[in-house]
Scaffold this active site. Structure first.
Site, PDB file in Angstrom:
ATOM      1  N   LYS A 154      38.628  24.418 -45.399  1.00  0.00           N
ATOM      2  CA  LYS A 154      38.807  23.639 -46.633  1.00  0.00           C
ATOM      3  C   LYS A 154      40.190  23.815 -47.253  1.00  0.00           C
ATOM      4  CE  LYS A 154      34.111  22.631 -47.918  1.00  0.00           C
ATOM      5  NZ  LYS A 154      33.053  22.600 -48.888  1.00  0.00           N
ATOM      6  N   LYS A 159      29.938  15.430 -44.888  1.00  0.00           N
ATOM      7  CA  LYS A 159      30.159  14.268 -45.758  1.00  0.00           C
ATOM      8  C   LYS A 159      31.637  13.960 -45.949  1.00  0.00           C
ATOM      9  CE  LYS A 159      28.099  16.612 -49.252  1.00  0.00           C
ATOM     10  NZ  LYS A 159      28.450  18.038 -49.088  1.00  0.00           N
ATOM     11  N   LYS A 214      31.093  19.748 -36.961  1.00  0.00           N
ATOM     12  CA  LYS A 214      29.777  19.578 -37.590  1.00  0.00           C
ATOM     13  C   LYS A 214      29.736  18.298 -38.424  1.00  0.00           C
ATOM     14  CE  LYS A 214      29.573  21.528 -42.163  1.00  0.00           C
ATOM     15  NZ  LYS A 214      28.640  21.791 -43.176  1.00  0.00           N
TER      16      LYS A 214
END
Ligand code: ATP
Ligand code: LTN
Length: 324
Positions: A115, A198, A195
């Site tokens: 992230k 969203k 993976k």
């Protein structure tokens, strides 16, 4: 004898997807219905502040998660459902745990690295996020935590912190264990090495996607240049991901699916998978719960959680010598 406590949570930061459902929420329902555990399911709104968000959408995002929990089969009569920020003891404990967490442990977390990659500036919450999760778990003496595979590293930190605190200040916390579902890592539909997330909406099946989107996304899912419907994670990662999804949605085992589609090619397989997904996800598209009902479930859940959290916090503060 009281039942062991089981805890899990979801971030209210957008629409829930098939990875959230098959990796976590579907399993929660089965565990709840086994009646072997006392279940707590949290909507972790403080966690969701670590990524960009719009305050005017947060309330709807929180209610959206509760709606999905109920549609999946979480029953507020059997399980406690509540919002993280309603329990201030969680952030209190997170601060305390901060003081025993080595910085290096946080910096090596895969989720933090992913992230914060290529970002000029990274907020500290993104780094300390696993400590807040540890606080959620340790505060309620949870023994079991059903999550997707991506959360195992965070859970390992929770266990380390529990052990460290116990060694320093006396036995206070339980070291929780993960429970993984069979589909604990649902992969992206267009890149089976990543993976499903969203952050890439086109490659992600949302639980409330309209049927035509489900069909479109499954039909264009990446497979390979062959034509055999066979489970082989190394050589056929795309097809294997679709087989895992099919099995989890339909209950038909992978060997049976391989037999069913022997010699039939990918077209038929994908089109049947789309039908199964459209049918299974109908419950999320069609379920209707009033905001009033959802809010009353949350108030009720928070009242119960608050009692447990505040008495645990007294014990923790006593251990630390903070009660004068
Ligand atoms: P995203 O990566 O899409 O933002 P997330 O991991 O942030 O998803 P959460 O609300 O934090 O979503 O996760 C809820 C649960 O869903 C967690 O237990 C997580 O492990 C699980 N989960 C999320 N993505 C997947 C996936 N692709 N496969 C299996 N489980 C998943
Ligand atoms: N970090 C988790 C969400 C989460 C959680 C928890 C999961 C917060 N608190 C407690 C299990 C137990 C995530 O990103 N999915």
């Amino acid at each position: 004898m009281s039942k062991p406590i089981l805890i899990s949570g979801t971030q209210p930061d957008g629409r829930l997807h098939l990875g959230n459902y098959l990796g976590a929420i579907k399993n929660w329902v089965e565990l709840q219905n086994s009646e072997k555990y006392e279940c707590y399911f949290i909507i972790v709104d403080y966690h969701s502040l670590t990524v960009d968000f719009n305050p005017t959408e947060k309330k709807e995002e929180v209610l959206g998660v509760v709606r999905a929990y109920l549609a999946a089969g979480i029953d507020p009569k059997k399980s406690k459902i509540f919002v993280q920020s309603r329990i201030p003891e969680c952030t209190e404990l997170a601060w305390i745990l901060n003081t025993i967490t080595p910085l290096g442990e946080l910096e090596r977390m895969t989720q933090f690295k992913e992230k914060s990659e290529n970002k000029e500036s990274v907020n500290t919450g993104l780094l300390t996020y696993p400590i807040l999760m540890a606080a959620d778990i340790l505060l309620y003496d949870a023994r079991f935590v059903p999550v997707g595979e991506d959360q195992l590293q965070h859970l390992e930190l929770t266990r380390t912190l529990a052990r460290k605190f116990n060694n320093k200040f006396g036995k206070t916390f339980i070291e929780p264990r993960a429970i993984l579902s069979k589909a604990s890592r649902v992969m992206s539909l267009d890149n089976p090495s990543k993976k499903m997330s969203k952050s890439h909406p086109e490659t992600c099946l949302f639980l409330d996607d309209p049927p035509k989107d489900i069909e479109f996304k499954i039909k264009r899912a990446v497979t390979d240049s062959g034509s055999e419907v066979k489970f082989d994670l190394e050589k056929k990662p795309g097809v294997s991901n679709l087989l895992l999804i099919y099995e989890a949605l339909s209950g038909i085992t992978i060997p049976k699916l391989e037999k069913k589609y022997a010699g039939k090619g990918y077209g038929q397989f994908k089109s049947n998978l789309a039908e199964v997904a459209i049918k299974t996800l109908a419950t999320f598209r069609e379920s209707k719960f009033s905001d009033k009902k959802l809010k009353s479930i949350l108030t009720n859940g928070a009242e119960k959680a608050k009692k447990i959290a505040s008495s645990k916090m007294q014990v923790i503060k006593n251990r630390l010598g903070l009660r004068v």
